[in-house]
Design a protein around this motif. Structure first.
Motif, short mmCIF file in Angstrom:
data_model
loop_
_atom_site.label_atom_id
_atom_site.label_comp_id
_atom_site.label_asym_id
_atom_site.label_seq_id
_atom_site.Cartn_x
_atom_site.Cartn_y
_atom_site.Cartn_z
N ALA A 60 -2.63 3.06 1.06
CA ALA A 60 -1.22 3.45 1.06
C ALA A 60 -0.60 3.39 2.46
O ALA A 60 0.52 2.92 2.64
CB ALA A 60 -1.06 4.86 0.49
N ALA A 78 2.59 1.04 3.56
CA ALA A 78 3.81 1.60 4.12
C ALA A 78 4.11 0.99 5.49
O ALA A 78 5.25 0.62 5.78
CB ALA A 78 3.69 3.12 4.23
N ARG A 121 9.25 -1.62 -3.48
CA ARG A 121 9.36 -0.64 -4.56
C ARG A 121 8.59 -1.10 -5.80
O ARG A 121 7.99 -0.28 -6.51
CB ARG A 121 10.83 -0.36 -4.87
N ARG A 135 5.92 -2.86 -5.66
CA ARG A 135 4.51 -2.67 -5.31
C ARG A 135 4.09 -1.20 -5.47
O ARG A 135 3.00 -0.91 -5.96
CB ARG A 135 4.24 -3.14 -3.88
N TRP A 136 4.97 -0.28 -5.04
CA TRP A 136 4.62 1.13 -5.21
C TRP A 136 4.51 1.48 -6.69
O TRP A 136 3.66 2.30 -7.08
CB TRP A 136 5.67 2.02 -4.53
N LEU A 160 5.33 8.52 -8.02
CA LEU A 160 6.27 7.44 -7.72
C LEU A 160 7.53 7.96 -7.04
O LEU A 160 8.07 7.30 -6.14
CB LEU A 160 6.62 6.70 -9.01
N ALA A 186 6.87 8.28 -3.46
CA ALA A 186 6.80 6.97 -2.81
C ALA A 186 8.19 6.39 -2.58
O ALA A 186 8.48 5.86 -1.50
CB ALA A 186 5.98 6.01 -3.68
N TYR A 187 9.07 6.51 -3.57
CA TYR A 187 10.44 6.01 -3.41
C TYR A 187 11.19 6.81 -2.36
O TYR A 187 12.01 6.27 -1.60
CB TYR A 187 11.18 6.07 -4.74
N GLU A 229 10.08 5.60 0.95
CA GLU A 229 10.72 4.31 1.24
C GLU A 229 12.16 4.50 1.69
O GLU A 229 12.63 3.83 2.62
CB GLU A 229 10.68 3.44 -0.02
N SER A 283 -1.96 -3.41 -4.06
CA SER A 283 -0.61 -3.11 -4.58
C SER A 283 0.05 -4.31 -5.25
O SER A 283 1.22 -4.22 -5.63
CB SER A 283 0.28 -2.64 -3.43
#
Length: 421
Positions: free
Chosen positions: A24, A28, A136, A138-139, A148, A151-152, A155, A203
């Motif tokens: 991860a 990132a 996005r 890929r996440w 999720l 993660a967003y 981002e 990913s």
């Protein structure tokens, strides 16, 4: 997927837990490298062309050609990535981008005719994937649904950071090192980030391509259209608000502070985005989208009444508070309503409509500020936010249907959890 949903997926520690999962942190980091040029490319182009030709008009034409071609090509590159693979698209386009950027630098350096610069800019734009959309997607393939949102949110925070530092970096490079240095660094970052992300196998979204099988396109899904137009309305607000800040500073003979006001918006967005992603919201994302777009619209109204720079500074932070949460809610909903094999395309469409909205808001806001005052641009921004709010409300049934379809039934969730044990 690398992370399991758990009750502890809340609080600021959720970001650390996400980044500690295998792969991860690397995803990132290289994602930031690859999309840093988004905040640098057009400014670098403007500075180089104007420095060489002495014409801001030509500089604007070349930069616009690059941005428009990127907005048109990105969704098609996203669909190609869904059908084939992100890896192949990233590797091929980064090579094409390097060629296009080289042609652009040569055409500007040799002071070739404007059409030659525009042609090179179009090549550069057409080989620029929607890196934000690719990340996005890929996440969505890399983490479980419960993680999720975090993660967003991460981002979105990274995007805000990029737009805080990118313009500063390209300005320093172009003014202190060499007029072409900004674009050269953009090319290096794009190629490096693209290759690194392409090789991040963990990913890689699954390819949707099956010979003889017809896959649904993201653009044909009603929920995707609702979000696209909502993003266009929000983008219009962002563009008009940016103009509002610049015009407000100029009206008070303090144009040098316009950058500070714009940075304060990003600061408000960054802090709010981090806080939003740290909360394990139990409210449906459809409702969160309506709430955040409502706050976003209302926050633009006070900008029309600011009477001094300190007051506008405070209002700029307030205006940024709903930016990241609204974008995070939209991204989370898109992952729910878009066809699972068309996420790269869906996010690319979303980003293109958002960019179209920003361009339109900037143009309309600029015209209104010229004809009147910065307050007129602020009202234009509020109007764009109102469009986003209306769409987020009217489109609730469509979005809710997609969100429900993406949420596993209790029996399925239980079976999945049992299998995982």
């Amino acid at each position: 997927m690398s992370e399991s949903a758990s009750p502890s997926n809340s609080g600021l520690g959720s970001y650390l837990r996400l980044l500690k999962s295998p792969g991860a942190g690397a995803l990132a980091f290289w994602g930031v490298v690859g999309r840093f040029p988004i905040a640098m490319r057009s400014i670098g182009c403007l500075m180089l062309v104007s420095a060489v030709t002495g014409s801001l008009g030509d500089a604007g034409t070349v930069a616009a050609a690059m941005l428009v071609s990127q907005g048109v090509a990105a969704p098609f590159l996203g669909r190609l990535a869904d059908r084939r693979s992100q890896r192949a698209v990233l590797l091929v386009t980064c090579l094409g981008h390097a060629v296009g950027m080289t042609l652009l630098l040569v055409s500007i350096g040799l002071e070739l005719p404007l059409w030659a610069m525009v042609a090179a800019a179009v090549v550069t734009g057409c080989t620029s994937v929607s890196f934000t959309g690719f990340m996005r997607a890929r996440w969505a393939a890399f983490v479980d649904q419960g993680v999720l949102r975090t993660a967003y949110a991460m981002e979105s925070v990274l995007d805000d950071t990029i737009f805080l530092l990118g313009p500063l970096l390209v300005t320093v490079l172009s003014s202190s090192v060499h007029p072409a240095a900004g674009l050269v660094v953009c090319a290096v970052l794009t190629v490096t980030g693209s290759v690194a992300v392409a090789l991040h196998r963990r990913s890689e979204p699954a390819s949707a391509h099956t010979p003889g099988e017809h896959r649904q396109r993201a653009i044909t899904v009603p929920g995707v259209w609702v979000l696209m137009i909502t993003y266009a309305g929000m983008g219009f607000l962002f563009g008009a608000v940016d103009v509002t800040m610049i015009a407000f500073a100029e009206e008070r003979s303090a144009s040098g502070l316009s950058g500070v006001l714009l940075a304060l918006i990003a600061v408000g967005s960054l802090v709010a985005g981090m806080a939003y992603g740290a909360v394990d919201w139990r409210v449906p994302q459809t409702r969160m989208l309506a709430v955040t777009t409502c706050v976003l619209t209302l926050s633009a109204v006070p900008l029309a009444f600011a009477g001094s720079l300190p007051v506008m500074g405070v209002l700029a932070v307030v205006a940024g508070v709903a930016v990241s949460p609204a974008l995070i809610a939209g991204s989370t909903l898109l992952e729910s309503v878009a066809p699972k094999g068309a996420l790269s395309e869906a996010f690319s469409w979303l980003n293109s409509f958002g960019a179209l909205g920003i361009a339109s808001g900037t143009a309309v806001g600029g015209q209104l500020a010229d004809l009147g005052t910065s307050a007129h641009a602020a009202w234009a921004g509020a109007a764009g936010g109102l469009v986003a709010l209306v769409l987020s409300l009217v489109g609730q049934p469509v979005l809710r249907k997609g969100e429900s379809a993406a949420r596993p039934a209790p029996e399925t969730a239980t079976a999945t959890a049992t299998a995982g044990q």
